[in-house]
Scaffold this motif. Structure first.
Motif, PDB file in Angstrom:
ATOM      1  N   HIS A 193      -2.508 -54.982 122.530  1.00 26.39           N
ATOM      2  CA  HIS A 193      -3.941 -55.160 122.284  1.00 26.39           C
ATOM      3  C   HIS A 193      -4.505 -53.937 121.570  1.00 26.39           C
ATOM      4  O   HIS A 193      -4.294 -52.813 122.006  1.00 26.39           O
ATOM      5  CB  HIS A 193      -4.688 -55.401 123.601  1.00 26.39           C
ATOM      6  CG  HIS A 193      -4.349 -56.724 124.214  1.00 26.39           C
ATOM      7  ND1 HIS A 193      -5.062 -57.279 125.249  1.00 26.39           N
ATOM      8  CD2 HIS A 193      -3.362 -57.614 123.928  1.00 26.39           C
ATOM      9  CE1 HIS A 193      -4.535 -58.445 125.562  1.00 26.39           C
ATOM     10  NE2 HIS A 193      -3.495 -58.677 124.796  1.00 26.39           N
ATOM     11  N   HIS A 249      -9.402 -68.482 121.097  1.00 22.30           N
ATOM     12  CA  HIS A 249      -8.057 -68.828 120.603  1.00 22.30           C
ATOM     13  C   HIS A 249      -7.143 -69.169 121.775  1.00 22.30           C
ATOM     14  O   HIS A 249      -7.266 -68.591 122.856  1.00 22.30           O
ATOM     15  CB  HIS A 249      -7.513 -67.617 119.840  1.00 22.30           C
ATOM     16  CG  HIS A 249      -6.316 -67.920 119.001  1.00 22.30           C
ATOM     17  ND1 HIS A 249      -5.034 -67.714 119.450  1.00 22.30           N
ATOM     18  CD2 HIS A 249      -6.207 -68.419 117.742  1.00 22.30           C
ATOM     19  CE1 HIS A 249      -4.177 -68.063 118.499  1.00 22.30           C
ATOM     20  NE2 HIS A 249      -4.869 -68.492 117.444  1.00 22.30           N
ATOM     21  N   THR A 264      -4.287 -68.379 122.471  1.00 23.52           N
ATOM     22  CA  THR A 264      -3.447 -67.285 122.981  1.00 23.52           C
ATOM     23  C   THR A 264      -4.101 -66.582 124.175  1.00 23.52           C
ATOM     24  O   THR A 264      -3.458 -65.766 124.836  1.00 23.52           O
ATOM     25  CB  THR A 264      -3.166 -66.239 121.876  1.00 23.52           C
ATOM     26  OG1 THR A 264      -4.412 -65.912 121.234  1.00 23.52           O
ATOM     27  CG2 THR A 264      -2.192 -66.766 120.849  1.00 23.52           C
ATOM     28  N   PHE A 265      -5.373 -66.894 124.468  1.00 20.00           N
ATOM     29  CA  PHE A 265      -6.025 -66.291 125.636  1.00 20.00           C
ATOM     30  C   PHE A 265      -5.842 -67.166 126.874  1.00 20.00           C
ATOM     31  O   PHE A 265      -5.855 -68.408 126.775  1.00 20.00           O
ATOM     32  CB  PHE A 265      -7.529 -66.093 125.380  1.00 20.00           C
ATOM     33  CG  PHE A 265      -7.800 -64.918 124.487  1.00 20.00           C
ATOM     34  CD1 PHE A 265      -8.031 -63.662 125.027  1.00 20.00           C
ATOM     35  CD2 PHE A 265      -7.788 -65.060 123.106  1.00 20.00           C
ATOM     36  CE1 PHE A 265      -8.251 -62.569 124.204  1.00 20.00           C
ATOM     37  CE2 PHE A 265      -8.010 -63.977 122.275  1.00 20.00           C
ATOM     38  CZ  PHE A 265      -8.239 -62.726 122.830  1.00 20.00           C
ATOM     39  N   GLY A 267      -7.797 -57.693 122.745  1.00 22.90           N
ATOM     40  CA  GLY A 267      -6.870 -58.528 121.984  1.00 22.90           C
ATOM     41  C   GLY A 267      -6.374 -57.816 120.752  1.00 22.90           C
ATOM     42  O   GLY A 267      -6.607 -56.614 120.584  1.00 22.90           O
ATOM     43  N   TRP A 268      -5.710 -58.571 119.900  1.00 25.65           N
ATOM     44  CA  TRP A 268      -5.073 -57.989 118.707  1.00 25.65           C
ATOM     45  C   TRP A 268      -5.438 -58.705 117.418  1.00 25.65           C
ATOM     46  O   TRP A 268      -5.039 -58.286 116.333  1.00 25.65           O
ATOM     47  CB  TRP A 268      -3.558 -57.979 118.865  1.00 25.65           C
ATOM     48  CG  TRP A 268      -2.990 -59.294 119.318  1.00 25.65           C
ATOM     49  CD1 TRP A 268      -2.663 -59.617 120.620  1.00 25.65           C
ATOM     50  CD2 TRP A 268      -2.696 -60.448 118.528  1.00 25.65           C
ATOM     51  NE1 TRP A 268      -2.196 -60.914 120.671  1.00 25.65           N
ATOM     52  CE2 TRP A 268      -2.200 -61.441 119.402  1.00 25.65           C
ATOM     53  CE3 TRP A 268      -2.799 -60.743 117.166  1.00 25.65           C
ATOM     54  CZ2 TRP A 268      -1.817 -62.713 118.967  1.00 25.65           C
ATOM     55  CZ3 TRP A 268      -2.417 -62.006 116.719  1.00 25.65           C
ATOM     56  CH2 TRP A 268      -1.929 -62.977 117.615  1.00 25.65           C
ATOM     57  N   GLU A 313      -8.099 -61.510 114.901  1.00 26.53           N
ATOM     58  CA  GLU A 313      -9.382 -62.153 114.613  1.00 26.53           C
ATOM     59  C   GLU A 313      -9.198 -63.667 114.583  1.00 26.53           C
ATOM     60  O   GLU A 313      -8.153 -64.163 114.158  1.00 26.53           O
ATOM     61  CB  GLU A 313      -9.916 -61.666 113.260  1.00 26.53           C
ATOM     62  CG  GLU A 313     -10.109 -60.156 113.203  1.00 26.53           C
ATOM     63  CD  GLU A 313     -10.651 -59.653 111.880  1.00 26.53           C
ATOM     64  OE1 GLU A 313     -11.333 -58.599 111.881  1.00 26.53           O
ATOM     65  OE2 GLU A 313     -10.378 -60.283 110.836  1.00 26.53           O
TER      66      GLU A 313
END
Ligand code: SLL
Length: 147
Positions: free
Chosen positions: A29, A57, A59-60, A78-79, A81
């Motif tokens: 992150h 998203h 991925t969360f 997070g990593w 956008e």
């Protein structure tokens, strides 16, 4: 209920995100961020809102976040956008359909400024907008005008 002919009510809002780079990283992150929906000048908007859903998203973990009271906001790390859908639901008595706002979560400064961006300076990507209610029901009009 009965709709009020010719009546239009507008409510000013601010929505979008702020993000800051994580200076010490324990995972992949890279940023912490907050996406929010507020009254444009910080005024209360909860009296005419039933609930607010933020769809993050996939991925969360638990990527659908729902709030029935303020603050209407999600803070995460997070990593990347991605586009966030903010779905605003109004009280059942209003007869209003939900309104969806589409917002690009921004973590990075614009390319043109990236070289000179101080480390740790927040990136702001939020906007003024208005929720417009045209010919509200009498019930919703009572709610909208008591704020
Ligand atoms: C990208 N298309 O590739 C985008 C997707 C998704 C960001 C970005 C997950 C953090 C977590 C996260 O930051 N996802 O694992 O909780 O850039």
């Amino acid at each position: 209920g009965k709709r009020m002919k010719g009546v239009v009510i507008s409510k000013p809002i601010m929505y979008g995100n702020v993000a800051t780079e994580l200076l010490t990283r324990k995972t992949d992150h890279t940023h912490k961020w907050t996406v929010f929906l507020r009254g444009a000048n910080g005024q209360d908007i909860s009296y005419f809102i039933h609930k607010v859903e933020f769809k993050l998203h996939e991925t969360f973990v638990n990527n659908n976040r729902t709030f029935k009271s303020p603050p209407f906001e999600v803070s995460e790390t997070g990593w990347g956008e991605f586009e966030i859908i903010t779905k605003i639901h109004f009280p059942p008595a209003s007869g209003e359909k939900p309104i969806s706002l589409y917002h690009m979560l921004k973590l990075y400064p614009p390319d043109s400024l990236g070289q000179s961006w101080p480390k740790g300076k927040p990136v702001n990507n939020f906007f003024y907008d208005e929720l417009i209610f045209s010919e509200p029901t009498e019930e919703f009009y009572e709610i909208l005008t008591k704020g």
